[in-house]
Design an enzyme around this catalytic site. Sequence first.
Site, short mmCIF file in Angstrom:
data_model
loop_
_atom_site.label_atom_id
_atom_site.label_comp_id
_atom_site.label_asym_id
_atom_site.label_seq_id
_atom_site.Cartn_x
_atom_site.Cartn_y
_atom_site.Cartn_z
N SER A 239 0.84 -1.19 0.00
CA SER A 239 0.00 0.00 0.00
C SER A 239 0.88 1.25 0.00
O SER A 239 2.01 1.22 -0.50
CB SER A 239 -0.94 -0.05 1.21
N LYS B 12 -4.82 3.13 -3.73
CA LYS B 12 -4.31 2.52 -2.48
C LYS B 12 -5.36 2.58 -1.36
O LYS B 12 -5.39 1.70 -0.50
CB LYS B 12 -3.02 3.21 -2.05
#
Length: 291
Positions: A158, A176
């Site tokens: 992420s 993300k």
Amino acid sequence: MPNTLSQDYKRTCVWKDDLFAGKVVFVTGGAGSICRVQTEAMVLLGADAVIVGRNGDKAAAAAREVAELRPGAKVLSFAVDVRDINTILEAVKQTVESLGRIDYVIAGAAGNFLAPITGLSANAFKTVIDIDLNGSFNTAKATLPELLKTKGSVVFVSATLHYRGLPFQAHPAAAKAGVDSLMKTIAVEFGPLGIRSNALAPGPIEGTEGMSRLGKGSEHNRQRSYEMIPLGRYGTTQEIADGTVYLFSPAAHYVTGQVLVVDGGQWQTTSPRMDAYPSVMLELAKQPNKI
Ligand code: COA
């Protein structure tokens, strides 16, 4: 050549040498710098690995180099575009045929560039969502049946971009945010079946593709950027490796649905690329709106 790990990692890290012996890790984006060191750490600590990437030659070269880190290590590669689930399903099938199992998945394939919304076409936004978010979903969807057999674990790569509004990163930040959400849903849906799902969010890491593409700036800005990181420096690829090993290791067996941020505390104090804000936005407003 990315900033890779060497066999020194085994000497200097805190982990047992054979932590992942007999296990197999499947990595998307493994030829890129962050996922490459994640894969290296897993292989150095005993795992076999599969590196998949859009550029088959690049993935194959990375697989050859990573395999050299540990005598006897098997590291395969396949040309896969994470936007096409059929290519991932085929790589999963061939992985299981060759290596017998998949215990761990690193969903790291990503694309990024700096662009304000005025300079971002609808197709550009969609392209990054397709790679980062839909690609992560496709990776999970294609590998979860194998993880169910091994009671395995997935780590999504992420970022911290979406923790606040950040100019020029609308596309990866939105992606993300979706990846973090997907990670949590998988933790809840698959936890009862023995699967853990987490994410690792790197901050500014020295020697990575992301920093070379996105972190360009003057020495003055670099010094200022260090000052705004509570731990006073950029991170190392080894620190990304250690975070990944932790999330897959028995030390994290009661950890699921979490984002492990490895950024020296950066996002708590600062937002990168805000130096010229808001004047840069006023200048960009004069540019045509790219559709
Ligand atoms: N600024 C604005 N738009 C951009 C751009 C930039 N720097 N780079 C690409 N785009 C746009 C293209 O113009 C195109 O939109 P259009 O059809 O409206 O013109 C759209 O994005 C797709 O570009 P394309 O090159 O066809 O896509 P691709 O699938 O080949 O590449 C990217 C994907 C765009 C994410 C590319 O940057 C990439 O492959 N990156 C991989 C490496 C990487 O980003 N690693 C991450 C390190 S953090």
